[in-house]
Design a protein around this motif. Structure first.
Motif, short mmCIF file in Angstrom:
data_model
loop_
_atom_site.label_atom_id
_atom_site.label_comp_id
_atom_site.label_asym_id
_atom_site.label_seq_id
_atom_site.Cartn_x
_atom_site.Cartn_y
_atom_site.Cartn_z
N PHE A 40 33.36 27.43 48.22
CA PHE A 40 33.08 26.86 46.90
C PHE A 40 31.72 26.15 46.84
O PHE A 40 30.95 26.37 45.91
CB PHE A 40 34.20 25.89 46.45
N TYR A 41 31.43 25.30 47.84
CA TYR A 41 30.18 24.56 47.80
C TYR A 41 28.97 25.50 47.94
O TYR A 41 27.91 25.25 47.35
CB TYR A 41 30.14 23.49 48.88
N ASN A 42 29.13 26.58 48.73
CA ASN A 42 28.02 27.52 48.88
C ASN A 42 27.64 28.14 47.54
O ASN A 42 26.47 28.27 47.19
CB ASN A 42 28.35 28.60 49.92
N TYR A 43 28.66 28.48 46.73
CA TYR A 43 28.38 29.06 45.42
C TYR A 43 27.93 27.98 44.42
O TYR A 43 27.17 28.26 43.50
CB TYR A 43 29.59 29.82 44.90
N PHE A 44 28.38 26.77 44.61
CA PHE A 44 27.92 25.64 43.79
C PHE A 44 26.40 25.49 43.92
O PHE A 44 25.69 25.28 42.93
CB PHE A 44 28.63 24.36 44.23
N GLU A 49 20.86 26.08 41.82
CA GLU A 49 19.48 26.53 41.98
C GLU A 49 19.07 27.55 40.92
O GLU A 49 17.89 27.66 40.59
CB GLU A 49 19.31 27.14 43.38
N THR A 50 20.04 28.30 40.40
CA THR A 50 19.71 29.33 39.38
C THR A 50 19.98 28.83 37.97
O THR A 50 19.92 29.61 37.02
CB THR A 50 20.51 30.62 39.65
N LYS A 51 20.31 27.54 37.86
CA LYS A 51 20.50 26.89 36.55
C LYS A 51 21.60 27.55 35.72
O LYS A 51 21.42 27.85 34.54
CB LYS A 51 19.18 26.86 35.78
N HIS A 52 22.73 27.74 36.34
CA HIS A 52 23.94 28.22 35.66
C HIS A 52 25.00 27.13 35.76
O HIS A 52 24.91 26.23 36.60
CB HIS A 52 24.44 29.52 36.30
N PRO A 53 26.01 27.18 34.90
CA PRO A 53 27.07 26.16 34.95
C PRO A 53 27.68 26.05 36.35
O PRO A 53 28.23 27.03 36.88
CB PRO A 53 28.10 26.66 33.92
N LEU A 77 21.74 34.84 43.65
CA LEU A 77 21.05 34.45 44.88
C LEU A 77 19.93 35.42 45.22
O LEU A 77 18.81 35.01 45.57
CB LEU A 77 22.05 34.38 46.03
N MET A 78 20.20 36.73 45.09
CA MET A 78 19.19 37.73 45.40
C MET A 78 18.00 37.63 44.45
O MET A 78 16.85 37.87 44.85
CB MET A 78 19.80 39.13 45.33
N SER A 79 18.26 37.25 43.19
CA SER A 79 17.16 37.12 42.23
C SER A 79 16.21 35.99 42.62
O SER A 79 15.02 36.04 42.31
CB SER A 79 17.72 36.87 40.82
N LYS A 80 16.74 34.98 43.33
CA LYS A 80 15.89 33.87 43.80
C LYS A 80 14.87 34.35 44.83
O LYS A 80 13.85 33.69 45.07
CB LYS A 80 16.75 32.76 44.41
N PHE A 81 15.17 35.49 45.45
CA PHE A 81 14.28 36.02 46.47
C PHE A 81 13.63 37.33 46.03
O PHE A 81 13.24 38.16 46.85
CB PHE A 81 15.04 36.20 47.78
N GLY A 82 13.58 37.53 44.71
CA GLY A 82 12.85 38.65 44.14
C GLY A 82 13.54 40.00 44.23
O GLY A 82 12.92 41.03 43.93
N LYS A 83 14.80 40.03 44.60
CA LYS A 83 15.52 41.30 44.72
C LYS A 83 16.23 41.60 43.40
O LYS A 83 17.42 41.33 43.22
CB LYS A 83 16.53 41.23 45.87
N LYS A 127 14.63 38.32 32.11
CA LYS A 127 15.46 37.13 32.38
C LYS A 127 16.46 36.90 31.25
O LYS A 127 17.61 36.55 31.47
CB LYS A 127 14.56 35.92 32.57
N LYS A 128 15.98 37.11 30.00
CA LYS A 128 16.85 36.95 28.84
C LYS A 128 17.98 37.98 28.87
O LYS A 128 19.13 37.68 28.55
CB LYS A 128 16.03 37.11 27.56
N LYS A 129 17.64 39.20 29.29
CA LYS A 129 18.65 40.27 29.40
C LYS A 129 19.68 39.90 30.46
O LYS A 129 20.88 40.08 30.26
CB LYS A 129 17.97 41.58 29.76
#
Length: 551
Positions: A40-44, A49-53, A77-83, A127-129
């Motif tokens: 749970f904390y890992n996904y928290f 970091e990705t500014k989601h609820p 998480l992958m989007s944070k590293f450009g994937k 990003k909007k998509k």
């Protein structure tokens, strides 16, 4: 406790896989790499970091919805590293821990700058998509949570519960009525019961693609069980003798009336139901129905009779006297009396199987001109060694938890499924001796309560007289109300005629389990909920606009 122990092991395994495949990525995000292993904390952290609820993290390990949300979080998480390419997203969803591990242990992985000021118009559009897709995904997840954990929609495809529940009624079932049965297959496609698709009549149902992963399983467990099914309750349960699905909660759902509970004695005498030696209590929303054979000189106006009487399953055939024979499966006393007075009716007789006779069915000839009688081996009466039929049945005592029953060659057909399938023991019958879990024995202690589930339309119901006792672990819940009712929505295999299509407005949003003849419709409450649901955003925007203008 077995359920929660197994569930804990399941969560820990996933958490270890998550930690092994992402700990370096968490370190690059500025966190202790050990946090990647904490459930749970890992996904928290990912959501933060990705500014989601951030509260979405609690959804990560729930049965059914957990795998969906995990995939979403892994993509974040992958989007944070450009994937963010299609290939990256596909591999993240299909091979999450393997692909994330390749990124985690790669040398060239870099953290992307998420500052919108440095994004191009194309990147902002993407990003909007992604935000829109995330919203849609969460809407699907929210609906899945309601479906799995609160209430489930259920349609009535057959006439076994007429005229209490009609063919084409669509119900909501309360899964908490008899305590909530925890999901037993946590990896599954939302909204699908047992299979993804039906391969058709020529295929083997066992070969149909499953909608769940059978290898990942949790034991039966029920929580907050403050009540159990009572006599006269209408109950939804999973078909006990479903040979296609081994998972209890993935077996086909049935709806019948609970006519006898654990410890009761059930009996049918000439088509009339008795419990503990007393005639059944007919509730206000029930109508006693029976099967009849009608011989006429000319054809009956069946479509016109449908309009007059509603549900009217009937098979028509020409007889050898130049007239017609009609086999009605479920006529009320009033309807039967009306038909008998029709001028073209020659004779009319209630169909009651002779005592100690085999079950008989009628099959259409190859040239489709007439029906012939045949022994129905697919709907053998339970248990198979008793000379009973659906009209003359029992007396049969319903097993109760703690009962010690005698096991011998005579009683084994009655308790065979209870011992081996419902209570999960090994059972052998060899050389006239019976072995349970490898030990020879002549008695067995029942481990759970059982119920007798019978359709209100007794002569058109595949029910407990055929498939036997319904275990407590198969109980889903009680139907709450009918939210939609469509006549003609399902093809009635027992009838030569298809009912004309129409919406039965008078049945919508009425409670199903009150037993009252005149049920109250709550359509106005449904209308208010819909208005609030669709109008909330509009009123919020209007309020904000007004406040902005005032400022």
């Amino acid at each position: 406790m077995n359920y929660f122990l197994t569930y804990t092991v399941y969560v820990l395994i996933l958490s270890v896989l998550m930690g092994i495949s992402t700990w370096k990525l968490f370190k690059k995000l500025g966190y202790n790499p050990l946090f990647a292993f904490i459930p749970f904390y890992n996904y928290f952290i990912i959501l933060k970091e990705t500014k989601h609820p951030k509260w979405w993290a609690i959804l990560s390990y729930l049965p059914i919805v957990g795998p969906i949300m995990m995939s979403v979080f892994h993509l974040y998480l992958m989007s944070k590293f450009g994937k963010t390419s299609f290939k990256d997203k596909l591999l993240t969803v299909i091979l999450p821990f393997i692909y994330m591990a390749t990124i985690n242990y790669g040398k060239d992985v870099k953290l992307e700058d998420e500052n919108d000021l440095f994004l191009t118009d194309e990147e902002k559009s993407a990003k909007k998509k992604d935000s829109f897709i995330g919203s849609v995904t969460f809407a699907v997840v929210f609906a899945t949570i309601i479906h799995v954990f609160v209430t489930q929609p259920f349609g009535i495809p057959t006439g076994s519960m007429e005229r209490t529940l009609l063919v084409g009624d669509f119900l909501f079932v309360n899964k908490w009525s008899y305590g909530y049965r925890l999901p037993m297959r946590p990896l599954a496609i939302p909204f699908l019961q047992g299979t993804i698709m039906d391969t058709g009549e020529k295929g083997n149902p066992k070969d149909d693609p499953k909608s769940y992963v059978d290898a990942v399983k949790l034991p039966y467990e029920r929580i907050l069980q403050f009540s159990k099914p009572q006599k006269n309750d209408i109950v939804v349960f999973n078909y006990p003798q479903d040979s296609v699905h081994t998972a209890i909660d993935r077996k086909d759902p049935y709806v019948k009336r609970c006519v006898a509970v654990a410890g009761d004695t059930f009996e049918m005498r000439a088509g009339r139901l008795f419990v503990n030696g007393k005639p059944e209590t007919v509730l206000g929303d029930q109508e006693v129905q029976h099967a009849y054979t009608v011989n006429t000189g000319t054809q009956l106006d069946i479509p016109g009779m449908y309009n007059t009487y509603g549900f009217l399953p009937v098979r028509e055939m020409q007889n050898d006297k130049g007239g017609f024979t009609y086999m009605f499966q479920g006529l009320t006393d009033k309807t039967a009396k009306d038909i008998k007075t029709m001028p073209n009716v020659i004779s009319m007789e209630e169909n009651i199987y002779p005592k100690d006779s085999a079950t008989i069915s009628y099959k259409l000839n190859a040239d489709k001109t007439a029906y012939t009688k045949s022994i129905d081996t697919t709907q053998s009466i339970f248990p198979i060694n008793k000379p009973w039929n659906q009209d003359w049945y029992g007396p049969l005592k319903i097993p109760k938890k703690g009962d010690v029953v005698t096991i011998n060659q005579e009683s084994l057909p009655m308790y065979q499924w209870v011992i081996s399938e419902y209570e999960h023991n090994s059972l052998e019958n060899k050389n006239g001796k019976i072995f349970i879990n490898g030990k020879e024995t002549n008695q067995y202690t029942i481990q759970q309560d059982y119920y007798m589930m019978i359709g209100d339309n007794r002569d058109a119901s595949l029910d407990a007289r055929f498939f036997g006792f319904v275990p407590e672990e198969n109980i889903v819940g009680r139907p709450m109300f009918t939210w939609m009712s469509l006549q003609g929505a399902f093809k009635d295999a027992s009838s030569s005629y298809q009912a004309p299509f129409k919406i039965r407005w008078d049945r919508m949003f009425k409670a199903t389990n009150t037993g009252e003849a005149n049920k109250t419709s709550y359509w106005w409450i449904a209308a208010m909920i819909l208005i609030l649901f669709f109008g909330w955003e509009y009123f919020v925007k209007l309020f904000r606009k007004k406040n902005t203008e005032e400022d």
